[in-house]
Design a protein around this motif. Structure first.
Motif, PDB file in Angstrom:
ATOM      1  N   ARG A 110       0.820  -1.210   0.000  1.00 37.17           N
ATOM      2  CA  ARG A 110       0.000   0.000   0.000  1.00 37.17           C
ATOM      3  C   ARG A 110       0.855   1.260   0.000  1.00 37.17           C
ATOM      4  N   SER A 111       0.366   2.269  -0.686  1.00 41.82           N
ATOM      5  CA  SER A 111       0.947   3.600  -0.621  1.00 41.82           C
ATOM      6  C   SER A 111      -0.093   4.566  -0.082  1.00 41.82           C
ATOM      7  N   TYR A 112       0.390   5.699   0.416  1.00 42.57           N
ATOM      8  CA  TYR A 112      -0.496   6.719   0.977  1.00 42.57           C
ATOM      9  C   TYR A 112      -0.165   8.067   0.360  1.00 42.57           C
ATOM     10  N   LEU A 113      -1.210   8.785  -0.020  1.00 43.41           N
ATOM     11  CA  LEU A 113      -1.076  10.153  -0.510  1.00 43.41           C
ATOM     12  C   LEU A 113      -1.585  11.095   0.571  1.00 43.41           C
ATOM     13  N   HIS A 114      -0.716  11.997   1.012  1.00 44.63           N
ATOM     14  CA  HIS A 114      -1.028  12.938   2.083  1.00 44.63           C
ATOM     15  C   HIS A 114      -1.146  14.342   1.510  1.00 44.63           C
ATOM     16  N   LEU A 115      -2.141  15.081   1.994  1.00 38.28           N
ATOM     17  CA  LEU A 115      -2.339  16.478   1.630  1.00 38.28           C
ATOM     18  C   LEU A 115      -2.189  17.350   2.868  1.00 38.28           C
ATOM     19  N   PRO A 116      -1.833  18.624   2.703  1.00 42.24           N
ATOM     20  CA  PRO A 116      -1.667  19.504   3.872  1.00 42.24           C
ATOM     21  C   PRO A 116      -2.936  19.595   4.715  1.00 42.24           C
ATOM     22  N   GLY A 117      -2.809  19.328   5.995  1.00 42.85           N
ATOM     23  CA  GLY A 117      -3.955  19.332   6.885  1.00 42.85           C
ATOM     24  C   GLY A 117      -4.807  18.090   6.786  1.00 42.85           C
ATOM     25  N   GLY A 118      -4.429  17.164   5.912  1.00 41.47           N
ATOM     26  CA  GLY A 118      -5.202  15.950   5.700  1.00 41.47           C
ATOM     27  C   GLY A 118      -6.289  16.138   4.654  1.00 41.47           C
ATOM     28  N   VAL A 119      -6.907  15.043   4.245  1.00 40.40           N
ATOM     29  CA  VAL A 119      -8.003  15.091   3.277  1.00 40.40           C
ATOM     30  C   VAL A 119      -9.240  15.662   3.974  1.00 40.40           C
ATOM     31  N   ASP A 120      -9.899  16.596   3.313  1.00 43.61           N
ATOM     32  CA  ASP A 120     -11.019  17.315   3.914  1.00 43.61           C
ATOM     33  C   ASP A 120     -12.323  16.534   3.739  1.00 43.61           C
ATOM     34  N   VAL A 121     -12.587  15.660   4.706  1.00 43.31           N
ATOM     35  CA  VAL A 121     -13.866  14.940   4.760  1.00 43.31           C
ATOM     36  C   VAL A 121     -14.398  15.059   6.183  1.00 43.31           C
ATOM     37  N   PRO A 122     -15.712  14.901   6.389  1.00 44.82           N
ATOM     38  CA  PRO A 122     -16.278  15.085   7.733  1.00 44.82           C
ATOM     39  C   PRO A 122     -15.861  13.969   8.691  1.00 44.82           C
ATOM     40  N   ARG A 123     -15.855  14.295   9.975  1.00 43.14           N
ATOM     41  CA  ARG A 123     -15.709  13.277  11.020  1.00 43.14           C
ATOM     42  C   ARG A 123     -17.053  12.582  11.233  1.00 43.14           C
TER      43      ARG A 123
END
Length: 322
Positions: A110-123
């Motif tokens: 597996r690979s992971y793609l990270h974005l600044p502040g994380g991916v913007d989805v609801p909790r």
């Protein structure tokens, strides 16, 4: 903003997982490789639990619709950004319109793609992880599809880029790249199996079959035999528990495991090795090493110290170069 151009429904948004809801019948979900999540987030200065995109099948392709910084972790293979190589475990800068492609690795699943502040989805229930079976959390409660567009929670991040780290696999599993060794604690029904079966469990290599997934890793080897037939009521289980089916073949519960099951429990993979197990490709082999509780606790302490030290080094470099 990024747009998914090529993927499979098994690609999903995950953080560390959803805890405290097992009594409601809600499993933990979360990343299969928690070290990759922690280190990828550290490379961007994110919170350790910020959500990333987990990619289990390749190639994976995503287009950037604005300039931005991203990080790659997990898989020990090179990616490319508009044809330019991007090393594994790396922070890079993309321009609007550029396409990032993640490729498969011989050594990791597996690979992971990270974005600044994380991916913007609801909790949902305290987590941004996708619960695939329950169809909630993550991105619309499902795996990602071509055409999906996702945002970073900190899209204007202007930190350091063009740097990275060595693979944790080299630091923590030196000499074990061919057949990973996974440490296991004996569990409740361990003594209910024949001495020969127990000996085989530790001595032979087990193949991870193509029927394996985020719910469980099905193993293939010479079957295990109980001293007497075991019929059990369903009881609570967690990721890492190794159950033995009626056929004698073990199943290791993984991050999407259901909260209960009725098969006897032979052992439990220690927390310190769940990241490594989550990176073993389907079709590969693993071996198991018996440890006691004190050894399991020590392994976790050693890993935690190593991780804290590396994250501190990353943060120090990021601040000096940003």
């Amino acid at each position: 903003m990024i747009e998914i151009e090529r993927t499979t429904p098994l690609t999903s948004v995950q953080d560390n997982g959803r805890f405290g809801a097992l009594h409601f019948g809600v499993g933990t979900a979360g990343v299969m490789d928690p070290l990759a999540l922690r280190l990828g987030n550290a490379l961007l200065g994110n919170h350790p639990d910020d959500a990333a995109i987990e990619v289990p099948l390749f190639p994976f392709r995503v287009r950037f619709h604005r300039d931005g910084i991203f990080a790659i972790s997990g898989g020990d293979s090179q990616a490319s950004l508009d044809g330019r190589p991007v090393p594994a475990w790396w922070v890079a800068r993309a321009r609007s319109g550029e396409v990032l492609t993640l490729n498969a690795s011989r050594f990791s699943a597996r690979s992971y793609l990270h974005l600044p502040g994380g991916v913007d989805v609801p909790r949902v229930l305290g987590s941004r992880s996708t619960q695939l079976r329950g169809e909630f959390g993550g991105w619309q409660g499902r795996g990602l599809s071509a055409g999906d567009r996702l945002n970073a929670r900190t899209p204007d991040y202007r930190g350091a880029s063009d740097f990275g780290i060595a693979s944790p696999r080299l630091a923590l599993q030196a000499g074990s790249l061919q057949v990973p060794e996974i440490r296991v604690l004996p569990a409740a029904e361990y003594t209910r199996f024949t001495a020969g079966s127990v000996q085989r469990f530790w001595q032979q290599s087990w193949r991870i079959t193509p029927q394996s997934n985020r719910y469980g890793y099905r193993l293939e080897g010479e079957g295990l035999v109980a001293t007497v037939p075991l019929e059990m009521r369903s009881h609570g289980i967690i990721p890492g528990v190794i159950q033995v089916t009626h056929s004698g073949q073990p199943i290791i519960q993984m991050r999407d495991a259901q909260p209960s099951g009725g098969y006897p429990k032979l052992g439990t993979v220690i927390d310190a090795d769940m990241w490594l197990l989550g990176q073993v490709p389907v079709g590969s082999q693993v071996r198991f090493v018996e440890v006691d509780l004190a050894q399991a606790q020590q392994a976790q302490q050693v890993q935690d110290r190593w991780l804290e030290n590396l994250c501190h080094q990353i943060d120090r470099y990021r601040r000096s170069a940003g």
